[in-house]
Design a protein around this motif. Structure first.
Motif, PDB file in Angstrom:
ATOM      1  N   LEU A  83       0.870  -1.271  -0.171  1.00 23.81           N
ATOM      2  CA  LEU A  83      -0.039   0.089  -0.063  1.00 23.81           C
ATOM      3  C   LEU A  83       0.920   1.415   0.052  1.00 23.81           C
ATOM      4  O   LEU A  83       0.562   2.095  -0.730  1.00 23.81           O
ATOM      5  CB  LEU A  83      -0.852   0.016   1.279  1.00 23.81           C
ATOM      6  N   GLU A  84       1.668   1.362   0.716  1.00 20.05           N
ATOM      7  CA  GLU A  84       2.813   2.429   0.759  1.00 20.05           C
ATOM      8  C   GLU A  84       3.456   2.511  -0.518  1.00 20.05           C
ATOM      9  O   GLU A  84       3.689   3.846  -1.048  1.00 20.05           O
ATOM     10  CB  GLU A  84       3.800   2.030   1.794  1.00 20.05           C
ATOM     11  N   GLU A  87       0.960   3.991  -2.991  1.00 25.00           N
ATOM     12  CA  GLU A  87       0.762   5.411  -2.778  1.00 25.00           C
ATOM     13  C   GLU A  87       1.820   6.315  -3.231  1.00 25.00           C
ATOM     14  O   GLU A  87       1.770   7.328  -3.789  1.00 25.00           O
ATOM     15  CB  GLU A  87       0.525   5.669  -1.414  1.00 25.00           C
ATOM     16  N   HIS A  88       3.289   5.787  -2.776  1.00 24.23           N
ATOM     17  CA  HIS A  88       4.201   6.634  -3.320  1.00 24.23           C
ATOM     18  C   HIS A  88       4.349   6.387  -4.999  1.00 24.23           C
ATOM     19  O   HIS A  88       4.525   7.653  -5.622  1.00 24.23           O
ATOM     20  CB  HIS A  88       5.700   5.773  -2.871  1.00 24.23           C
ATOM     21  N   GLY A  91       1.571   9.037  -6.103  1.00 18.20           N
ATOM     22  CA  GLY A  91       2.182  10.424  -5.773  1.00 18.20           C
ATOM     23  C   GLY A  91       3.359  10.890  -6.884  1.00 18.20           C
ATOM     24  O   GLY A  91       3.401  11.846  -7.217  1.00 18.20           O
TER      25      GLY A  91
END
Length: 99
Positions: A83-84, A87-88, A91
């Motif tokens: 998930l991180e 998201e990165h 972004g």
């Protein structure tokens, strides 16, 4: 790249389009596939925890519960990192320059 700039690709409301490469889409798709790979193991967990007809063998229940808890911990760690990562990646795509 310069061809795209010359073409001046715009959205329907005349906004420039962000530059996203095939590699970017592939990386994001790879992360999504990693998350999807958990569907089958999670079904096993759901089946275990929703089974109302468990045998009375307490040793088997304890072993199965222990295995399921280990599986869940691995899932939780992998899901959080995936998930991180996603998201990165999103972004990064949002901050790409416009063409």
């Amino acid at each position: 790249m310069k061809e795209i700039e010359k073409m001046g690709i715009k959205t329907s409301n005349k906004q420039p389009v962000k530059e996203i490469s095939y590699q970017d889409m592939y990386r994001l798709g790879d992360t999504l596939e990693q998350l999807r790979s958990w569907q089958e193991p999670l079904c096993v967990l759901e089946k275990f925890f929703s089974d109302k007809k468990r045998p009375a063998n307490k040793q088997k229940i304890i072993r199965d519960y222990h295995v399921c808890s280990l599986l869940f911990n691995v899932f939780l760690t992998d899901f959080g990192s995936s998930l991180e990562k996603m998201e990165h990646q999103i972004g990064e795509l949002k901050t790409r320059r416009k063409v």
